[in-house]
Scaffold this motif. Sequence first.
Motif, PDB file in Angstrom:
ATOM      1  N   SER A 125      -4.101   6.060  -2.738  1.00 31.75           N
ATOM      2  CA  SER A 125      -3.064   6.900  -3.355  1.00 31.75           C
ATOM      3  C   SER A 125      -1.737   6.819  -2.591  1.00 31.75           C
ATOM      4  CB  SER A 125      -3.536   8.355  -3.445  1.00 31.75           C
ATOM      5  OG  SER A 125      -3.698   8.915  -2.160  1.00 31.75           O
TER       6      SER A 125
ATOM      7  N   TYR B 238      -6.357  -1.670  -1.106  1.00 32.07           N
ATOM      8  CA  TYR B 238      -5.844  -0.592  -0.273  1.00 32.07           C
ATOM      9  C   TYR B 238      -5.286  -1.194   1.013  1.00 32.07           C
ATOM     10  CZ  TYR B 238     -10.267  -1.235   2.170  1.00 32.07           C
ATOM     11  OH  TYR B 238     -11.317  -1.787   2.849  1.00 32.07           O
TER      12      TYR B 238
ATOM     13  N   HIS C  47       8.706  -3.585   1.222  1.00 27.97           N
ATOM     14  CA  HIS C  47       8.113  -4.660   0.429  1.00 27.97           C
ATOM     15  C   HIS C  47       8.270  -4.353  -1.048  1.00 27.97           C
ATOM     16  CE1 HIS C  47       6.213  -6.797   3.785  1.00 27.97           C
ATOM     17  NE2 HIS C  47       6.053  -5.603   4.317  1.00 27.97           N
ATOM     18  N   LYS C  48       8.155  -5.387  -1.870  1.00 27.27           N
ATOM     19  CA  LYS C  48       8.322  -5.217  -3.315  1.00 27.27           C
ATOM     20  C   LYS C  48       7.049  -4.740  -3.983  1.00 27.27           C
ATOM     21  CE  LYS C  48      11.984  -8.591  -3.639  1.00 27.27           C
ATOM     22  NZ  LYS C  48      12.251  -9.990  -3.659  1.00 27.27           N
ATOM     23  N   SER C  49       5.899  -5.169  -3.458  1.00 20.19           N
ATOM     24  CA  SER C  49       4.634  -4.807  -4.097  1.00 20.19           C
ATOM     25  C   SER C  49       3.482  -4.967  -3.114  1.00 20.19           C
ATOM     26  CB  SER C  49       4.379  -5.705  -5.317  1.00 20.19           C
ATOM     27  OG  SER C  49       4.103  -7.029  -4.897  1.00 20.19           O
ATOM     28  N   LEU C  50       2.361  -4.390  -3.478  1.00 24.04           N
ATOM     29  CA  LEU C  50       1.151  -4.542  -2.678  1.00 24.04           C
ATOM     30  C   LEU C  50       0.719  -6.002  -2.658  1.00 24.04           C
ATOM     31  CD1 LEU C  50      -0.837  -2.725  -1.110  1.00 24.04           C
ATOM     32  CD2 LEU C  50      -2.224  -2.646  -3.162  1.00 24.04           C
TER      33      LEU C  50
ATOM     34  N   ASN D  81      -0.575   3.866  -1.375  1.00 19.65           N
ATOM     35  CA  ASN D  81      -0.110   2.478  -1.435  1.00 19.65           C
ATOM     36  C   ASN D  81       1.362   2.348  -1.789  1.00 19.65           C
ATOM     37  OD1 ASN D  81      -2.664   1.581  -0.774  1.00 19.65           O
ATOM     38  ND2 ASN D  81      -3.115   0.699  -2.771  1.00 19.65           N
ATOM     39  N   ASP D  82       1.765   2.913  -2.917  1.00 18.95           N
ATOM     40  CA  ASP D  82       3.144   2.738  -3.383  1.00 18.95           C
ATOM     41  C   ASP D  82       4.163   3.278  -2.394  1.00 18.95           C
ATOM     42  OD1 ASP D  82       2.248   1.481  -5.690  1.00 18.95           O
ATOM     43  OD2 ASP D  82       2.333   3.313  -6.900  1.00 18.95           O
ATOM     44  N   GLN D  83       3.886   4.448  -1.825  1.00 20.43           N
ATOM     45  CA  GLN D  83       4.818   5.048  -0.875  1.00 20.43           C
ATOM     46  C   GLN D  83       4.931   4.211   0.394  1.00 20.43           C
ATOM     47  OE1 GLN D  83       2.542   8.767  -1.279  1.00 20.43           O
ATOM     48  NE2 GLN D  83       4.522   9.807  -1.178  1.00 20.43           N
TER      49      GLN D  83
ATOM     50  N   VAL E 222       4.226   0.917   0.745  1.00 21.94           N
ATOM     51  CA  VAL E 222       4.870  -0.356   0.397  1.00 21.94           C
ATOM     52  C   VAL E 222       6.383  -0.173   0.382  1.00 21.94           C
ATOM     53  CG1 VAL E 222       5.219  -2.029  -1.467  1.00 21.94           C
ATOM     54  CG2 VAL E 222       2.902  -1.344  -0.839  1.00 21.94           C
ATOM     55  N   LYS E 223       6.846   0.891  -0.246  1.00 17.56           N
ATOM     56  CA  LYS E 223       8.286   1.160  -0.319  1.00 17.56           C
ATOM     57  C   LYS E 223       8.853   1.464   1.067  1.00 17.56           C
ATOM     58  CE  LYS E 223      10.453   3.453  -3.694  1.00 17.56           C
ATOM     59  NZ  LYS E 223      10.820   4.563  -4.590  1.00 17.56           N
TER      60      LYS E 223
END
Length: 79
Positions: A27, A2, A38-41, A29-31, A33-34
């Motif tokens: 929940s 997280y 960044h490309k990924s966590l 994380n993806d939003q 990161v974007k």
Amino acid sequence: MYLCISGFLPDSAEDDSLKFELDLNASFNDQIVKLLGHKSLNEMASGEWLLTTEEVQQIALLINQPIPSNLDLFIGVEA
């Protein structure tokens, strides 16, 4: 994994202690990161990243929670 936001006093020559900490719900994380470009966590796990005022405002809106604006804020990955 997280994301965690840490806050420190600006120009903390005299006091470098942690002043704010917020563990973000995974929940988001993806939003986030974007939002931060960044490309990924996993890519973000390489360090802590200084947040701009605009990024802090966007994250606060996303999570619907206030985040102090008077600190230097960093975001990083926690396991």
